[in-house]
Design a protein around this motif. Structure first.
Motif, short mmCIF file in Angstrom:
data_model
loop_
_atom_site.label_atom_id
_atom_site.label_comp_id
_atom_site.label_asym_id
_atom_site.label_seq_id
_atom_site.Cartn_x
_atom_site.Cartn_y
_atom_site.Cartn_z
N TYR A 1 0.83 -1.20 0.00
CA TYR A 1 0.00 0.00 0.00
C TYR A 1 0.86 1.25 0.00
O TYR A 1 2.02 1.23 0.41
CB TYR A 1 -0.95 0.01 1.20
CG TYR A 1 -0.36 0.60 2.46
CD1 TYR A 1 0.32 -0.20 3.37
CD2 TYR A 1 -0.47 1.96 2.75
CE1 TYR A 1 0.89 0.34 4.52
CE2 TYR A 1 0.08 2.50 3.90
CZ TYR A 1 0.76 1.68 4.78
OH TYR A 1 1.32 2.21 5.91
N GLY B 1 -5.21 6.98 -0.85
CA GLY B 1 -4.53 5.71 -0.64
C GLY B 1 -4.77 4.74 -1.76
O GLY B 1 -5.78 4.80 -2.47
N SER C 1 -3.96 0.39 -2.51
CA SER C 1 -3.35 -0.87 -2.11
C SER C 1 -3.63 -1.94 -3.14
O SER C 1 -4.66 -1.90 -3.83
CB SER C 1 -3.86 -1.31 -0.73
OG SER C 1 -5.22 -1.69 -0.79
N ASN D 1 -3.47 -6.26 -3.66
CA ASN D 1 -3.49 -7.47 -2.85
C ASN D 1 -3.57 -8.70 -3.73
O ASN D 1 -4.21 -8.69 -4.78
CB ASN D 1 -4.70 -7.43 -1.91
CG ASN D 1 -4.82 -6.13 -1.14
OD1 ASN D 1 -4.16 -5.93 -0.14
ND2 ASN D 1 -5.63 -5.22 -1.66
N VAL E 1 -7.49 -1.55 -4.28
CA VAL E 1 -8.35 -0.70 -3.46
C VAL E 1 -7.84 0.73 -3.52
O VAL E 1 -6.65 0.97 -3.34
CB VAL E 1 -8.34 -1.17 -1.99
CG1 VAL E 1 -9.25 -0.29 -1.15
CG2 VAL E 1 -8.75 -2.63 -1.89
#
Lengths: 74, 395
Positions: free
Chosen positions: B201, B217, B219, B221, B253
């Motif tokens: 992230y 932000g 991120s 995964n 995200v």
């Protein structure tokens, strides 16, 4: 319901257009920013619990931080 | 002209505090903090018209205890630990079948009794303009074990107006489902399996003006291994088969968080948005609004709302008329298309050393709340209520 939610978000954003303007922020004008209620996460224990509940009940997960370990809840 | 007081002076300390970004701790905590929180989670009964057999069925309830310790070790080091113990009981959605031409939920029966123990610890080293943190954690249940590791850093500009944080994490999980395997009560249930996940992230925090802070932000995964639910079934051509999901999942995200202070009512407005997308074709949007009102010198009240909407996974159906060519199948409501609304309220008190907080939240999922059109609503969508009571002490 979707119309109500859309209006609420629109009003919130509309009311924020002025405050989204970038301006100089000298040290003596940071008092309001330092208030506990202005923290990005003022209750980390509660946020961790809520994040775990949503992780268990929804397909989406994650955000701006480390993902952490898994569990049998999802 | 920017003031630069001499290091070590009282004015330097006050100026440093005034310069610090709120909620972005680029300096260690000044005191040791200990907090205990009790949570009660209760799901509403699954309605009779959506439950197999025609009678409403109780679902899950969970009680959990959280303990958080934040302890500065010196001027530049800090320990953090979060301990959770929870007990789970009740019935859970098992599979979906057709009754009178409509999908109905079959639940497991009130046979589930589980305990979970979770511990995460982090050590932070603070330096000029930021910190470095290393974390490790474990989660233990009778049928599931997880070990996680993480590393992150935060760096802020000299004027403490911008802060960048970034990190990586990994998790290693082992499942040993109850009553699984060839000698178990459910031979079709896997006896043991493993899965792994990795995440990265980055976020940027920015002080826009004297009353507004924003954070962006992102991120990424990846999860791999056994990603199916060993306790769920899917009805395929009239037969119940084990829940079968892909053995890999990539997701991204994006988040936006805004905080704005309104001096006249003496309140802070919170706006959070999250967009999630994965290669199971699940898209979701989450919007949260919050209003934190200072009532008196030590009291704060909070009202908030959350809206969530997700699309379905490509291998999801309430039930299947025929098997998919790829052999995948899931009727888990958490992979179905739906929307959800949650309302929450809280009251907090903060003294010189002690603090207390009470929060309640009510959540309702419904296919009609989804952003997209849902042809067939899942009969097992959840409603729940949570109550949280926290007590904290600083010394």
């Amino acid at each position: 319901m979707k119309a109500i939610i859309g209006c609420a978000v629109g009003l919130a954003l509309g009311g924020c257009v002025g405050p989204l303007k970038r301006a100089e922020v000298p040290p003596w004008q940071r008092g309001d920013l330092a208030r506990p209620e202005m923290a990005l996460d003022g209750a980390p224990t509660l946020s961790a619990y809520r994040g775990h509940v949503y992780y268990s009940k929804e397909a989406a997960s994650g955000g701006a931080g480390l993902a952490g370990g898994g569990c049998g809840c999802n | 002209m920017q003031l630069t007081p001499k290091a070590g002076s009282a004015l330097a300390g006050l100026t440093a505090a005034a310069l610090a970004l709120p909620g972005i701790a680029a300096t260690p905590a000044a005191q040791t903090e200990l907090q205990y929180q009790f949570n009660r989670y209760q799901e509403a009964d699954n309605p009779a018209d959506r439950t197999f057999g025609g009678a409403a069925s109780p679902r899950f309830e969970i009680g959990s205890h959280q303990l958080r310790l934040l302890r500065p070790r010196s001027e530049d080091r800090e320990w953090r630990a979060d301990l959770t113990y929870e007990t789970l009981s009740g019935a859970t959605p098992w599979f979906v079948t057709e009754q009178n031409g409509r999908p109905v939920q079959v639940l497991s029966g009130p046979t589930i009794e589980e305990r979970r123990f979770d511990l995460v610890a982090q050590h932070r080293w603070y330096g000029e303009g930021g910190y470095t943190g290393l974390s490790g954690g474990t989660s233990i249940e009778n049928d599931y074990r997880s070990v996680s590791l993480g590393a992150e850093q935060l760096r802020e500009t000299s004027d403490r107006r911008l802060a960048v944080s970034y990190g990586v994490g990994a998790s290693f999980d082992r499942l040993e489902p109850t009553d699984g395997g060839p000698d178990g009560r459910f031979p079709g249930r896997v006896a043991s399996a493993s899965k792994q996940s990795q995440s990265v992230y980055v976020s940027l925090s920015d002080v826009l003006n004297p009353r507004t802070l924003v954070q962006y932000g992102l991120s990424l995964n990846r999860a791999s291994g056994f990603l199916s639910d060993p306790y769920k079934l899917a009805e395929v051509a009239g037969e119940a088969v084990a829940d079968a999901r892909p053995d890999e999942r990539f997701s991204a995200v994006a988040t936006l968080r805004l905080r704005h202070y309104l001096p006249n009512p003496g309140a802070a407005l919170h706006l959070d948005y999250r967009y999630f997308r994965d290669d199971w074709r699940v898209d979701s949007h989450t919007v949260e609004l919050g209003w934190l009102q200072t009532l008196a010198a030590a009291w704060t009240a909070e009202l908030g709302g959350r809206y969530y909407s997700q699309s379905q996974a490509f291998f999801y159906q309430p039930f299947f008329r025929q098997a998919r060519e790829d052999g995948l199948a899931s009727s888990d409501y958490r992979l179905s298309p739906y929307g959800a609304v949650a309302l929450r309220a809280g009251l907090g008190w903060r003294g010189a050393a002690w603090q207390a907080r009470l929060n309640v939240e009510s959540y309702r999922a419904d296919a009609g709340l989804a952003l997209g059109r849902v042809r067939v609503a899942h009969p097992g969508l959840v409603e729940f209520t949570t109550v949280s009571l926290a007590l904290g002490y600083r010394y």
